[in-house]
Design a protein around this motif. Structure first.
Motif, PDB file in Angstrom:
ATOM      1  N   ASN A  38      -8.396   5.889  19.196  1.00  0.00           N
ATOM      2  CA  ASN A  38      -7.551   6.224  18.032  1.00  0.00           C
ATOM      3  C   ASN A  38      -7.637   5.207  16.902  1.00  0.00           C
ATOM      4  O   ASN A  38      -6.640   4.889  16.240  1.00  0.00           O
ATOM      5  N   ALA A  39      -8.834   4.707  16.707  1.00  0.00           N
ATOM      6  CA  ALA A  39      -9.124   3.791  15.591  1.00  0.00           C
ATOM      7  C   ALA A  39     -10.596   4.017  15.242  1.00  0.00           C
ATOM      8  O   ALA A  39     -11.362   4.515  16.079  1.00  0.00           O
ATOM      9  N   PRO A  40     -11.018   3.650  14.023  1.00  0.00           N
ATOM     10  CA  PRO A  40     -12.432   3.849  13.664  1.00  0.00           C
ATOM     11  C   PRO A  40     -13.353   3.099  14.631  1.00  0.00           C
ATOM     12  O   PRO A  40     -12.986   2.034  15.133  1.00  0.00           O
ATOM     13  N   GLU A  41     -14.515   3.660  14.833  1.00  0.00           N
ATOM     14  CA  GLU A  41     -15.538   3.069  15.727  1.00  0.00           C
ATOM     15  C   GLU A  41     -15.703   1.559  15.464  1.00  0.00           C
ATOM     16  O   GLU A  41     -15.754   0.754  16.403  1.00  0.00           O
ATOM     17  N   ALA A  42     -15.748   1.189  14.185  1.00  0.00           N
ATOM     18  CA  ALA A  42     -16.007  -0.222  13.834  1.00  0.00           C
ATOM     19  C   ALA A  42     -14.868  -1.147  14.253  1.00  0.00           C
ATOM     20  O   ALA A  42     -15.032  -2.366  14.239  1.00  0.00           O
ATOM     21  N   LEU A  43     -13.726  -0.578  14.610  1.00  0.00           N
ATOM     22  CA  LEU A  43     -12.590  -1.427  15.022  1.00  0.00           C
ATOM     23  C   LEU A  43     -12.292  -1.299  16.509  1.00  0.00           C
ATOM     24  O   LEU A  43     -11.268  -1.789  16.969  1.00  0.00           O
ATOM     25  N   ARG A  44     -13.195  -0.641  17.232  1.00  0.00           N
ATOM     26  CA  ARG A  44     -12.895  -0.451  18.652  1.00  0.00           C
ATOM     27  C   ARG A  44     -13.659  -1.433  19.524  1.00  0.00           C
ATOM     28  O   ARG A  44     -14.842  -1.707  19.290  1.00  0.00           O
ATOM     29  N   ASP A  45     -12.960  -1.972  20.528  1.00  0.00           N
ATOM     30  CA  ASP A  45     -13.663  -2.672  21.600  1.00  0.00           C
ATOM     31  C   ASP A  45     -13.676  -1.725  22.800  1.00  0.00           C
ATOM     32  O   ASP A  45     -13.452  -0.519  22.646  1.00  0.00           O
ATOM     33  N   THR A  46     -13.959  -2.216  23.971  1.00  0.00           N
ATOM     34  CA  THR A  46     -13.884  -1.396  25.182  1.00  0.00           C
ATOM     35  C   THR A  46     -12.989  -2.157  26.155  1.00  0.00           C
ATOM     36  O   THR A  46     -12.700  -3.344  25.931  1.00  0.00           O
ATOM     37  N   PRO A  47     -12.559  -1.519  27.226  1.00  0.00           N
ATOM     38  CA  PRO A  47     -11.740  -2.281  28.184  1.00  0.00           C
ATOM     39  C   PRO A  47     -12.444  -3.572  28.600  1.00  0.00           C
ATOM     40  O   PRO A  47     -11.820  -4.644  28.624  1.00  0.00           O
ATOM     41  N   SER A  84       0.878  -1.182   0.000  1.00  0.00           N
ATOM     42  CA  SER A  84       0.000   0.000   0.000  1.00  0.00           C
ATOM     43  C   SER A  84       0.910   1.225   0.000  1.00  0.00           C
ATOM     44  O   SER A  84       1.726   1.408   0.909  1.00  0.00           O
ATOM     45  N   TYR A  85       0.728   2.057  -0.992  1.00  0.00           N
ATOM     46  CA  TYR A  85       1.733   3.052  -1.394  1.00  0.00           C
ATOM     47  C   TYR A  85       1.844   4.314  -0.533  1.00  0.00           C
ATOM     48  O   TYR A  85       0.840   4.896  -0.125  1.00  0.00           O
ATOM     49  N   GLY A  86       3.078   4.704  -0.293  1.00  0.00           N
ATOM     50  CA  GLY A  86       3.436   6.100  -0.049  1.00  0.00           C
ATOM     51  C   GLY A  86       3.224   6.687   1.323  1.00  0.00           C
ATOM     52  O   GLY A  86       3.171   7.909   1.432  1.00  0.00           O
ATOM     53  N   ALA A  87       3.092   5.900   2.380  1.00  0.00           N
ATOM     54  CA  ALA A  87       2.821   6.512   3.680  1.00  0.00           C
ATOM     55  C   ALA A  87       3.707   5.908   4.760  1.00  0.00           C
ATOM     56  O   ALA A  87       4.108   4.755   4.671  1.00  0.00           O
ATOM     57  N   GLN A  88       3.991   6.717   5.780  1.00  0.00           N
ATOM     58  CA  GLN A  88       4.674   6.187   6.957  1.00  0.00           C
ATOM     59  C   GLN A  88       3.633   5.694   7.964  1.00  0.00           C
ATOM     60  O   GLN A  88       2.427   5.805   7.738  1.00  0.00           O
ATOM     61  N   LEU A  89       4.114   5.156   9.078  1.00  0.00           N
ATOM     62  CA  LEU A  89       3.264   4.345   9.964  1.00  0.00           C
ATOM     63  C   LEU A  89       1.855   4.884  10.239  1.00  0.00           C
ATOM     64  O   LEU A  89       0.868   4.214   9.911  1.00  0.00           O
ATOM     65  N   MET A  90       1.722   6.066  10.851  1.00  0.00           N
ATOM     66  CA  MET A  90       0.402   6.474  11.332  1.00  0.00           C
ATOM     67  C   MET A  90      -0.556   6.727  10.157  1.00  0.00           C
ATOM     68  O   MET A  90      -1.724   6.345  10.202  1.00  0.00           O
ATOM     69  N   GLU A  91      -0.036   7.351   9.093  1.00  0.00           N
ATOM     70  CA  GLU A  91      -0.867   7.607   7.910  1.00  0.00           C
ATOM     71  C   GLU A  91      -1.220   6.275   7.217  1.00  0.00           C
ATOM     72  O   GLU A  91      -2.355   6.084   6.758  1.00  0.00           O
ATOM     73  N   TRP A  92      -0.271   5.386   7.168  1.00  0.00           N
ATOM     74  CA  TRP A  92      -0.480   4.058   6.545  1.00  0.00           C
ATOM     75  C   TRP A  92      -1.568   3.289   7.308  1.00  0.00           C
ATOM     76  O   TRP A  92      -2.476   2.710   6.696  1.00  0.00           O
ATOM     77  N   LEU A  93      -1.495   3.324   8.645  1.00  0.00           N
ATOM     78  CA  LEU A  93      -2.526   2.638   9.441  1.00  0.00           C
ATOM     79  C   LEU A  93      -3.902   3.234   9.160  1.00  0.00           C
ATOM     80  O   LEU A  93      -4.879   2.517   8.899  1.00  0.00           O
ATOM     81  N   ASN A  94      -3.977   4.572   9.196  1.00  0.00           N
ATOM     82  CA  ASN A  94      -5.283   5.223   9.049  1.00  0.00           C
ATOM     83  C   ASN A  94      -5.831   5.128   7.627  1.00  0.00           C
ATOM     84  O   ASN A  94      -7.035   4.975   7.420  1.00  0.00           O
ATOM     85  N   THR A  95      -4.949   5.204   6.642  1.00  0.00           N
ATOM     86  CA  THR A  95      -5.413   5.234   5.247  1.00  0.00           C
ATOM     87  C   THR A  95      -5.772   3.846   4.731  1.00  0.00           C
ATOM     88  O   THR A  95      -6.764   3.675   4.031  1.00  0.00           O
ATOM     89  N   TYR A  96      -4.932   2.878   5.075  1.00  0.00           N
ATOM     90  CA  TYR A  96      -5.102   1.558   4.466  1.00  0.00           C
ATOM     91  C   TYR A  96      -5.544   0.481   5.466  1.00  0.00           C
ATOM     92  O   TYR A  96      -6.483  -0.263   5.197  1.00  0.00           O
TER      93      TYR A  96
END
Ligand code: GUN
Ligand code: ZN
Length: 443
Positions: A167-176, A87-99
């Motif tokens: 710090n992740a989309p709602e659909a990927l979050r659990d709770t403690p 997945s092209y062209g991003a460093q860690l945080m942008e890569w995680l969020n974009t792809y």
């Protein structure tokens, strides 16, 4: 009782090689054999000797002139990222969020998770990897898909659902609480079932609140025989963000230390930008820094400083880190590891590379009694490597003068084309796949 005699040039490590001529660190048998009985190794040595230990009508798989080694081990990768490699062209945080956080949402769907899990295991096997420690997605069903696919193939696999509550989309979050409950249930269902090992997996400090880290800490205390996996110090922006979220911690490593997450069963992906204090904290606890060279180059994260780990007495292992890692092949991974260390004036000898992919990684996982070397009583996870698997390799091999030359050619030029066969608990998996393929064609 089922028996199989695997014949070839047997190579297995006994300890970490200290130099290029440390022949005491490994055992190489030119006309060698491994006797497999009911999925375990019953004998290793000269073919003539081992042949005498076997039943007269034993089946023989003759792999001469190829090398017969323990199955390769990958200590860190992400199964839901199988289709997100490159997945092209991003460093860690942008890569995680974009792809990545987009891709991982697909794993709420059990059919998709099952399809990718099957392909993921087959890709590992095609590359000679018989054991891996992987992150699943946040969805418990992704863990079911992962361990089911491993179980169908008889593989010893480590894995767990990622825990993420911010710090992740709602659909990927659990709770403690749901992260705790779901992890607990999955440990009950999978850990110790057949060859499955559960890894408690808070993704990293950025995606877990202090409350979730507390819950992860409780899980680790309640399940000391499970592995723990997370990420540490991969990228400078990540470090700044993580430490800003935990202002009381001395540094990034101290965040995990404060929640008692550093143990000798903890695998910490990357560990690139650590201070001496942090590496010493890993050394004290026995936690393992996981070197992921193709990933670190691909995301532009930095260079793992192996010599400082060795100097300060900290443990380290090697891994692909697919999908930031660009290949499932541990051979290609060691090729890049060599270059990353070379850039820093450090050397990685071919003997050390092959030790790392096998016994070294097994030790990092605490599984050296079962996998990573060919010894009587070990699980019969075996890879057969063809050092002339590509035409350019065949040409280069004509000038190879020693086993060390051959291993360096394999690690520098090799990939899945060099995997002539792979055995999981004594079963030939390439043959299995070919048969499954034919069944599909006939259907
Ligand atoms: N840090 C947190 N999550 C990830 C991931 O999925 N890949 C990599 N390379 N680093 C991470
Ligand atoms: Zn990772």
């Amino acid at each position: 009782m089922t028996e199989l005699l695997i014949r070839g040039r047997v190579l297995t490590f006994i300890d970490e090689p200290q130099s290029l001529d440390d022949s005491a660190s490994y055992r190489a048998v030119e006309d060698g054999a491994v006797l497999v009985r009911d999925g375990r190794i019953a004998g290793v040595g000269d073919y003539a000797d081992i042949r005498r230990q076997a039943s007269p009508d034993v089946a023989v798989a003759d792999h001469r002139p190829h090398l017969v080694l323990p199955g390769l081990i990958d200590t860190h990768l992400h199964f839901p990222q199988t289709q997100a490699i490159a997945s092209y062209g991003a460093q860690l945080m942008e890569w995680l969020n974009t792809y990545i956080f987009v891709e991982e949402q697909k794993f709420s769907e059990p059919e998709h998770a099952a399809f990718i899990a099957g392909r993921f295991m087959d890709e590992l096997l095609a590359n000679g990897t018989t054991t891996a420690a992987a992150y699943c997605s946040v969805h418990p069903q992704s863990v079911d898909a992962y361990f089911s696919a491993a179980e169908q193939r008889g593989m010893l696999m480590i894995g767990g659902k990622v825990m993420m509550d911010r710090n992740a989309p709602e659909a990927l979050r659990d709770t403690p609480q749901t992260g705790y409950d779901e992890t607990k249930k999955l440990i009950g269902k999978w850990h110790g079932r057949g060859r499955a090992h559960y890894a408690i997996s808070p993704r990293f400090a950025i995606t877990s609140t202090p409350e979730q880290m507390e819950m992860a800490s409780t899980l680790v205390a309640e399940h000391p025989d499970c592995h723990v996996q997370t990420h540490l110090s991969e990228n400078r922006d990540e470090i700044a963000f993580a430490t800003s979220l935990y202002p009381d911690a001395l540094d990034y490593t101290d965040i995990y230390a404060r929640y008692d997450l550093l143990t000798d069963r903890t695998l910490l992906g990357h560990c690139i930008h650590l201070s001496d204090r942090e590496i010493s904290a890993l050394a004290e606890t026995g936690a393992v820094g996981v070197f992921c060279p193709t990933s670190n180059l691909f995301l532009g994260s930095g260079l793992f400083d192996r010599d400082r780990f060795d100097k300060l007495g900290a443990r380290w292992s090697v891994a692909t880190d697919v999908g930031a890692g660009t290949s499932f092949s541990m051979l290609e991974t060691m090729d890049e590891a060599y270059k990353v260390l070379h850039l820093q004036g450090q050397r990685l000898s071919p003997l050390n590379s092959f030790y790392r992919m096998t016994l070294g990684n097994a030790r990092a996982l605490g599984l050296q009694d079962h996998i990573g070397s060919l010894h009587v009583g070990a699980d019969a996870d075996i890879v057969v490597l063809d050092s002339s698997g590509k035409s350019a390799m065949e040409l280069r091999m004509r000038t190879a003068r020693s086993l060390v030359d051959e291993l360096f050619i394999l690690q520098t030029m090799g990939d899945d084309r060099c995997v002539a066969e792979v055995y999981v608990a004594g079963k030939a998996m390439k043959a299995r796949k070919a048969t499954a393929g034919r069944a599909l064609e006939l259907a």
